[in-house]
Design an enzyme around this catalytic site. Structure first.
Site, PDB file in Angstrom:
ATOM      1  N   CYS A   1       6.354  34.012 -39.658  1.00 26.31           N
ATOM      2  CA  CYS A   1       7.185  35.117 -39.154  1.00 26.31           C
ATOM      3  C   CYS A   1       8.084  35.579 -40.291  1.00 26.31           C
ATOM      4  O   CYS A   1       8.608  34.752 -41.044  1.00 26.31           O
ATOM      5  CB  CYS A   1       8.094  34.790 -37.963  1.00 26.31           C
TER       6      CYS A   1
HETATM    7  N1  LIG Z   1       6.143  32.033 -36.161  1.00 26.77           N
HETATM    8  C1  LIG Z   1       7.300  32.164 -35.579  1.00 26.77           C
HETATM    9  O1  LIG Z   1       8.359  31.983 -36.181  1.00 26.77           O
HETATM   10  C2  LIG Z   1       7.229  32.516 -34.116  1.00 26.77           C
HETATM   11  C3  LIG Z   1       8.542  32.860 -33.428  1.00 26.77           C
HETATM   12  C4  LIG Z   1       8.478  32.638 -31.924  1.00 26.77           C
HETATM   13  N2  LIG Z   1       8.359  31.242 -31.606  1.00 26.77           N
HETATM   14  C5  LIG Z   1       7.359  33.444 -31.280  1.00 26.77           C
HETATM   15  O2  LIG Z   1       6.321  32.924 -30.956  1.00 26.77           O
HETATM   16  O3  LIG Z   1       7.526  34.610 -31.088  1.00 26.77           O
END
Ligand SMILES: NC(=O)CC[C@H](N)C(=O)O
Length: 298
Positions: A2
């Site tokens: 992300c």
């Molecule tokens: N890869 C991440 O940081 C994902 C952020 C969050 N857990 C989501 O699924 O949206």
């Protein structure tokens, strides 16, 4: 993964460039998350009007005639600006809650992405460059903004599962990481009256902050509470109408970098998101400490 970017302007002369600066920052983070992308922009506010950003999978049918129907239902002027699958409704500030309820009644499939005096949120499945150009984000001006490109961990790849999440007026939150106690916390927050659109962990973090601020905490105090009450991994960047905050969990394994000059505060998941900002070569640059709240307010 992300990718997160954020930009909080101190110098008003940069405001017309907010959308273009944030867009290029977010595109640089594309390889951190290919699933969906989104952006929150805090733009003009005139103290008399409020904005609702709405979304529909069937925008032609849902947005046609909506402003007129709302105007009739509220007995007040309403304008609409359609941008692809999203639209921004401008309505008198004292009609915001009534307007929201009327939309649910008139167009049950329409979802509210954000509401408030200044915030607009645009998010969709797809890569940053496509999502940003679909909503013409590069041409937007504003005081601050936050962007996110997602690699899903906790819920399906959908428009509603994209970040930023907004669970309170002029509030938004983006997240890199995953929370381990979000199901319990979601249950507790439901008991307190909060409602949820997704099974996503980040939505729970956003709702947690909204609930804490509703109890009288400011954003900084709510973020302090998050460090104790949220389990798992997180780098969060949050926005309010006049503020911008960053916090990481106590392990801080999700990357983050902050830069500050006289003209702005900027956040990137990685330094390369910041390289084309004006004056970055003279900025104070640091990695935010674990379990430490950083917060700016204008
Ligand atoms: N890869 C991440 O940081 C994902 C952020 C969050 N857990 C989501 O699924 O949206």
């Amino acid at each position: 993964m992300c990718g997160i970017v954020g930009l909080f302007l101190k110098d008003r002369s940069l405001e017309p460039q907010l959308g273009s600066l944030l867009s290029s920052m977010l595109v640089t983070m594309t390889d951190r998350g290919p699933d969906s992308a989104g952006i929150a922009i805090y733009g003009d506010t005139d103290h008399r009007h409020a904005k609702l950003t709405i979304q529909s999978a069937n925008p032609k049918a849902d947005f046609a005639g909506l402003a007129g129907e709302l105007q009739g239902a509220l007995d007040a002027p309403v304008s609409i600006e359609v941008k692809s699958t999203h639209a921004v409704l401008l309505l008198p500030r004292d009609k915001l809650d009534e307007g929201r309820a009327a939309i649910t009644r008139l167009r049950p499939d329409v979802r509210v992405m954000s509401s408030g005096d200044a915030i607009e949120i645009y998010k969709e499945v797809g890569l940053p460059k496509d999502v940003l150009s679909r909503f013409a984000v590069a041409g937007m001006s504003g005081t601050h903004g936050i962007g996110h490109t997602r690699m899903a961990t906790e819920s399906a790849v959908t428009t509603l599962g994209a970040h930023p999440f907004s669970t309170g007026s002029d509030q938004c939150l983006v997240h890199n990481g995953s929370l381990s106690n979000h199901n319990n916390l979601r249950r507790e927050l439901r008991h307190q009256g909060m409602s949820f659109e997704t099974e996503n962990d980040t939505e729970v973090a956003a709702a947690y902050l909204t609930a804490e601020m509703a109890k009288g905490k400011n954003l900084g105090q709510a973020l302090e509470g998050a460090v104790d009450d949220l389990d798992g991994f997180f780098t969060f960047v949050v926005g309010t109408k006049s503020g911008f905050g960053v916090v990481r969990d106590a392990i801080a394994c999700k990357p983050a970098i902050l830069a500050e000059t006289d003209r702005y505060v900027a956040f990137g998941s990685e330094y390369r998101a910041l390289v084309s900002l004006p004056g970055i070569d003279t900025a104070r640059i640091w990695e935010p400490e674990p379990a430490t709240v950083y917060f700016w307010e204008r």
